[in-house]
Design a protein around this motif. Structure first.
Motif, PDB file in Angstrom:
ATOM      1  N   THR A   1       0.833  -1.204   0.000  1.00  0.00           N
ATOM      2  CA  THR A   1       0.000   0.000   0.000  1.00  0.00           C
ATOM      3  C   THR A   1       0.866   1.252   0.000  1.00  0.00           C
ATOM      4  OG1 THR A   1      -1.778  -1.158   1.140  1.00  0.00           O
ATOM      5  CG2 THR A   1      -1.804   1.245   1.256  1.00  0.00           C
TER       6      THR A   1
ATOM      7  N   LEU B   1       2.575   1.639  -3.447  1.00  0.00           N
ATOM      8  CA  LEU B   1       1.655   2.139  -4.478  1.00  0.00           C
ATOM      9  C   LEU B   1       1.314   3.609  -4.253  1.00  0.00           C
ATOM     10  CD1 LEU B   1      -0.678  -0.968  -4.851  1.00  0.00           C
ATOM     11  CD2 LEU B   1       1.123  -0.197  -6.424  1.00  0.00           C
ATOM     12  N   ARG B   2       1.232   4.031  -2.994  1.00  0.00           N
ATOM     13  CA  ARG B   2       0.990   5.452  -2.696  1.00  0.00           C
ATOM     14  C   ARG B   2       2.154   6.296  -3.183  1.00  0.00           C
ATOM     15  NH1 ARG B   2       2.446   9.298   0.344  1.00  0.00           N
ATOM     16  NH2 ARG B   2       3.819   8.099   1.676  1.00  0.00           N
TER      17      ARG B   2
ATOM     18  N   VAL C   1       2.143  -1.077 -13.204  1.00  0.00           N
ATOM     19  CA  VAL C   1       0.996  -1.184 -12.306  1.00  0.00           C
ATOM     20  C   VAL C   1      -0.248  -0.921 -13.140  1.00  0.00           C
ATOM     21  CG1 VAL C   1      -0.212  -0.202 -10.310  1.00  0.00           C
ATOM     22  CG2 VAL C   1       2.262  -0.484 -10.248  1.00  0.00           C
TER      23      VAL C   1
ATOM     24  N   ASP D   1      -4.415  -0.443 -12.951  1.00  0.00           N
ATOM     25  CA  ASP D   1      -5.544  -0.126 -12.085  1.00  0.00           C
ATOM     26  C   ASP D   1      -6.756  -0.900 -12.598  1.00  0.00           C
ATOM     27  OD1 ASP D   1      -7.271   0.954 -10.254  1.00  0.00           O
ATOM     28  OD2 ASP D   1      -7.345   2.932 -11.199  1.00  0.00           O
TER      29      ASP D   1
ATOM     30  N   PRO E   1      -5.449  -2.469  -7.640  1.00  0.00           N
ATOM     31  CA  PRO E   1      -4.198  -2.346  -8.394  1.00  0.00           C
ATOM     32  C   PRO E   1      -3.479  -3.691  -8.519  1.00  0.00           C
ATOM     33  CG  PRO E   1      -3.949  -1.420  -6.207  1.00  0.00           C
ATOM     34  CD  PRO E   1      -5.390  -1.792  -6.361  1.00  0.00           C
TER      35      PRO E   1
ATOM     36  N   LEU F   1       0.288  -5.045  -9.377  1.00  0.00           N
ATOM     37  CA  LEU F   1       1.712  -4.738  -9.545  1.00  0.00           C
ATOM     38  C   LEU F   1       2.374  -5.871 -10.311  1.00  0.00           C
ATOM     39  CD1 LEU F   1       4.303  -3.115  -8.862  1.00  0.00           C
ATOM     40  CD2 LEU F   1       4.411  -4.413  -6.734  1.00  0.00           C
TER      41      LEU F   1
END
Length: 108
Positions: free
Chosen positions: A27, A30-31, A80, A82, A87, A89
């Motif tokens: 998380t 990805l942020r 990545v 969406d 998401p 990866l």
């Protein structure tokens, strides 16, 4: 004859804390990727300097990131996507853990 099964020492044990940590790291990674500027810029991760290129496709629903270590051999490449379910990866020919650790520590 049926193939023999390998015994895993932690088989049957609850691995929830490890999985929770993995999800937390993913998380955060990805942020950081979402916050990273599009284009090519310099960044650091793991105490190393990189040239990092981020390209977005399909109105941001697909992201490609490539990083090359300055003065060193390290190389990071990932995509990545969406998706409706969340998401996805996809590291390019390297372990997901390497990519997640790189992204989680990436800063300009």
């Amino acid at each position: 004859m049926a193939p023999s099964r390998k015994h895993c020492p932690d088989q049957g044990r609850d691995r929830t804390p490890d999985r929770a940590k993995e999800l937390s790291n993913l998380t955060e990674a990805l942020r950081r990727l979402a916050d990273w500027p599009e284009g090519t810029v310099h960044g650091t991760s793991g105490g190393r300097r990189y040239v990092v290129s981020k390209t977005c496709f399909a109105e941001g629903r697909s992201v490609k990131l490539v990083a090359t270590e300055l003065g060193g051999p390290d190389y990071i490449s990932l995509n990545v996507y969406d998706l409706r379910r969340g998401p996805l990866l996809k590291p390019c020919e390297m372990p997901e853990q390497k990519v997640v650790a790189f992204l989680a520590d990436l800063c300009a």
